[in-house]
Design a protein around this motif. Sequence first.
Motif, PDB file in Angstrom:
ATOM      1  N   THR A 209       0.855  -1.177   0.000  1.00  0.00           N
ATOM      2  CA  THR A 209       0.000   0.000   0.000  1.00  0.00           C
ATOM      3  C   THR A 209       0.893   1.229   0.000  1.00  0.00           C
ATOM      4  O   THR A 209       1.825   1.314   0.799  1.00  0.00           O
ATOM      5  CB  THR A 209      -0.901   0.012   1.247  1.00  0.00           C
ATOM      6  OG1 THR A 209      -1.614  -1.221   1.309  1.00  0.00           O
ATOM      7  CG2 THR A 209      -1.890   1.148   1.197  1.00  0.00           C
ATOM      8  N   ASP A 210       0.606   2.174  -0.876  1.00  0.00           N
ATOM      9  CA  ASP A 210       1.366   3.418  -0.925  1.00  0.00           C
ATOM     10  C   ASP A 210       0.874   4.315   0.208  1.00  0.00           C
ATOM     11  O   ASP A 210      -0.178   4.951   0.104  1.00  0.00           O
ATOM     12  CB  ASP A 210       1.181   4.085  -2.283  1.00  0.00           C
ATOM     13  CG  ASP A 210       2.079   5.288  -2.467  1.00  0.00           C
ATOM     14  OD1 ASP A 210       2.834   5.623  -1.525  1.00  0.00           O
ATOM     15  OD2 ASP A 210       2.028   5.890  -3.552  1.00  0.00           O
ATOM     16  N   LEU A 211       1.629   4.358   1.309  1.00  0.00           N
ATOM     17  CA  LEU A 211       1.183   5.077   2.503  1.00  0.00           C
ATOM     18  C   LEU A 211       1.141   6.591   2.301  1.00  0.00           C
ATOM     19  O   LEU A 211       0.378   7.280   2.974  1.00  0.00           O
ATOM     20  CB  LEU A 211       2.066   4.708   3.696  1.00  0.00           C
ATOM     21  CG  LEU A 211       1.948   3.246   4.147  1.00  0.00           C
ATOM     22  CD1 LEU A 211       2.880   2.965   5.314  1.00  0.00           C
ATOM     23  CD2 LEU A 211       0.524   2.892   4.521  1.00  0.00           C
ATOM     24  N   GLU A 212       1.929   7.114   1.375  1.00  0.00           N
ATOM     25  CA  GLU A 212       1.862   8.552   1.079  1.00  0.00           C
ATOM     26  C   GLU A 212       0.510   8.903   0.459  1.00  0.00           C
ATOM     27  O   GLU A 212      -0.080   9.935   0.787  1.00  0.00           O
ATOM     28  CB  GLU A 212       2.997   8.973   0.143  1.00  0.00           C
ATOM     29  CG  GLU A 212       4.322   9.158   0.842  1.00  0.00           C
ATOM     30  CD  GLU A 212       4.261  10.201   1.947  1.00  0.00           C
ATOM     31  OE1 GLU A 212       3.747  11.306   1.730  1.00  0.00           O
ATOM     32  OE2 GLU A 212       4.732   9.895   3.056  1.00  0.00           O
TER      33      GLU A 212
ATOM     34  N   VAL B  54      -6.362  10.875   3.518  1.00  0.00           N
ATOM     35  CA  VAL B  54      -6.832  11.282   4.849  1.00  0.00           C
ATOM     36  C   VAL B  54      -6.946  12.799   4.923  1.00  0.00           C
ATOM     37  O   VAL B  54      -7.934  13.334   5.444  1.00  0.00           O
ATOM     38  CB  VAL B  54      -5.885  10.738   5.945  1.00  0.00           C
ATOM     39  CG1 VAL B  54      -6.178  11.367   7.291  1.00  0.00           C
ATOM     40  CG2 VAL B  54      -6.003   9.223   6.039  1.00  0.00           C
ATOM     41  N   ASP B  55      -5.967  13.507   4.386  1.00  0.00           N
ATOM     42  CA  ASP B  55      -6.020  14.973   4.367  1.00  0.00           C
ATOM     43  C   ASP B  55      -7.232  15.469   3.570  1.00  0.00           C
ATOM     44  O   ASP B  55      -7.930  16.393   3.999  1.00  0.00           O
ATOM     45  CB  ASP B  55      -4.732  15.554   3.774  1.00  0.00           C
ATOM     46  CG  ASP B  55      -3.533  15.356   4.679  1.00  0.00           C
ATOM     47  OD1 ASP B  55      -3.730  15.089   5.890  1.00  0.00           O
ATOM     48  OD2 ASP B  55      -2.390  15.446   4.178  1.00  0.00           O
ATOM     49  N   ASN B  56      -7.473  14.852   2.415  1.00  0.00           N
ATOM     50  CA  ASN B  56      -8.628  15.252   1.595  1.00  0.00           C
ATOM     51  C   ASN B  56      -9.942  14.946   2.304  1.00  0.00           C
ATOM     52  O   ASN B  56     -10.897  15.727   2.221  1.00  0.00           O
ATOM     53  CB  ASN B  56      -8.589  14.550   0.244  1.00  0.00           C
ATOM     54  CG  ASN B  56      -7.508  15.098  -0.654  1.00  0.00           C
ATOM     55  OD1 ASN B  56      -6.955  16.163  -0.398  1.00  0.00           O
ATOM     56  ND2 ASN B  56      -7.177  14.353  -1.690  1.00  0.00           N
TER      57      ASN B  56
ATOM     58  N   LYS C 187       0.687   6.820  11.242  1.00  0.00           N
ATOM     59  CA  LYS C 187       1.324   5.895  10.305  1.00  0.00           C
ATOM     60  C   LYS C 187       1.475   4.515  10.911  1.00  0.00           C
ATOM     61  O   LYS C 187       2.006   4.398  11.986  1.00  0.00           O
ATOM     62  CB  LYS C 187       2.689   6.450   9.908  1.00  0.00           C
ATOM     63  CG  LYS C 187       3.306   5.783   8.724  1.00  0.00           C
ATOM     64  CD  LYS C 187       4.579   6.483   8.336  1.00  0.00           C
ATOM     65  CE  LYS C 187       5.159   5.866   7.092  1.00  0.00           C
ATOM     66  NZ  LYS C 187       6.315   6.578   6.620  1.00  0.00           N
ATOM     67  N   PRO C 188       1.064   3.470  10.332  1.00  0.00           N
ATOM     68  CA  PRO C 188       0.317   3.157   9.119  1.00  0.00           C
ATOM     69  C   PRO C 188      -1.182   3.001   9.361  1.00  0.00           C
ATOM     70  O   PRO C 188      -1.844   2.281   8.642  1.00  0.00           O
ATOM     71  CB  PRO C 188       0.917   1.828   8.691  1.00  0.00           C
ATOM     72  CG  PRO C 188       1.214   1.146   9.979  1.00  0.00           C
ATOM     73  CD  PRO C 188       1.621   2.259  10.924  1.00  0.00           C
ATOM     74  N   ASN C 189      -1.724   3.613  10.404  1.00  0.00           N
ATOM     75  CA  ASN C 189      -3.147   3.492  10.724  1.00  0.00           C
ATOM     76  C   ASN C 189      -3.845   4.837  10.598  1.00  0.00           C
ATOM     77  O   ASN C 189      -3.207   5.879  10.615  1.00  0.00           O
ATOM     78  CB  ASN C 189      -3.343   2.975  12.153  1.00  0.00           C
ATOM     79  CG  ASN C 189      -2.673   1.637  12.366  1.00  0.00           C
ATOM     80  OD1 ASN C 189      -2.649   0.807  11.488  1.00  0.00           O
ATOM     81  ND2 ASN C 189      -2.124   1.440  13.541  1.00  0.00           N
ATOM     82  N   VAL C 190      -5.170   4.781  10.524  1.00  0.00           N
ATOM     83  CA  VAL C 190      -5.993   5.976  10.526  1.00  0.00           C
ATOM     84  C   VAL C 190      -7.029   5.805  11.624  1.00  0.00           C
ATOM     85  O   VAL C 190      -7.651   4.748  11.734  1.00  0.00           O
ATOM     86  CB  VAL C 190      -6.705   6.175   9.163  1.00  0.00           C
ATOM     87  CG1 VAL C 190      -7.597   7.400   9.186  1.00  0.00           C
ATOM     88  CG2 VAL C 190      -5.692   6.283   8.045  1.00  0.00           C
TER      89      VAL C 190
ATOM     90  N   THR D 198      -6.721  -0.004   9.666  1.00  0.00           N
ATOM     91  CA  THR D 198      -5.347  -0.387   9.370  1.00  0.00           C
ATOM     92  C   THR D 198      -5.235  -0.769   7.907  1.00  0.00           C
ATOM     93  O   THR D 198      -6.230  -1.112   7.259  1.00  0.00           O
ATOM     94  CB  THR D 198      -4.895  -1.572  10.251  1.00  0.00           C
ATOM     95  OG1 THR D 198      -5.781  -2.661  10.031  1.00  0.00           O
ATOM     96  CG2 THR D 198      -4.895  -1.199  11.718  1.00  0.00           C
ATOM     97  N   PHE D 199      -4.035  -0.729   7.399  1.00  0.00           N
ATOM     98  CA  PHE D 199      -3.789  -1.072   6.004  1.00  0.00           C
ATOM     99  C   PHE D 199      -2.868  -2.280   5.936  1.00  0.00           C
ATOM    100  O   PHE D 199      -1.812  -2.292   6.550  1.00  0.00           O
ATOM    101  CB  PHE D 199      -3.194   0.125   5.258  1.00  0.00           C
ATOM    102  CG  PHE D 199      -4.190   1.228   5.097  1.00  0.00           C
ATOM    103  CD1 PHE D 199      -5.031   1.257   3.999  1.00  0.00           C
ATOM    104  CD2 PHE D 199      -4.321   2.212   6.059  1.00  0.00           C
ATOM    105  CE1 PHE D 199      -5.976   2.246   3.860  1.00  0.00           C
ATOM    106  CE2 PHE D 199      -5.275   3.211   5.923  1.00  0.00           C
ATOM    107  CZ  PHE D 199      -6.094   3.223   4.823  1.00  0.00           C
TER     108      PHE D 199
END
Length: 160
Positions: free
Chosen positions: A10-13, A19-21, A43-46, A94-95
């Motif tokens: 997964t591309d975490l960037e 998440v910002d959007n 990182k790497p969770n939201v 989580t990812f």
Amino acid sequence: MPSMDIVSETDLEEVKNAVDNANREITTRFDFRGVEASFEWKKPNVVLKAESDFQLKQMCDMLRSQLAKRNVDAKAMAVGNASATGKNWSQQVTFKEGIEQDMAKKVVKLIKDEKMKVQAAIQGEQVRVTGKKRDDLQAVMQLVRTADLEQSFQFTNFKD
């Protein structure tokens, strides 16, 4: 001999950008006016925070749509259980990174059950597939994409 690796990355960037959007989208939505709701990137969770369980579900859908806009597969998302503390609700997302042993075995079994002329071997958190023809590897790619395996897969290291 042609070969390729099946991986799950997964591309975490891109996740951070999504998440910002989604945080920006919350501020503009009418149904979230005057409500304390936010997405927190750890990182790497939201972590999703809101005032009700229903709002968490809406926020989860918003995050999925933002991930889709950034070409991140929603299958990589693992949504945890919602928990309440006082009047606030929170939920962790989580990812998935890498292919777990059980899932790798399912992928290898899927390939072997189709009786394709390729060999599949588990190597750590990836599956290496080798065959005599490039077309066989492309058939394996199509098979894994169409199978319902609850995880996103990418195909890397394609060698002829």
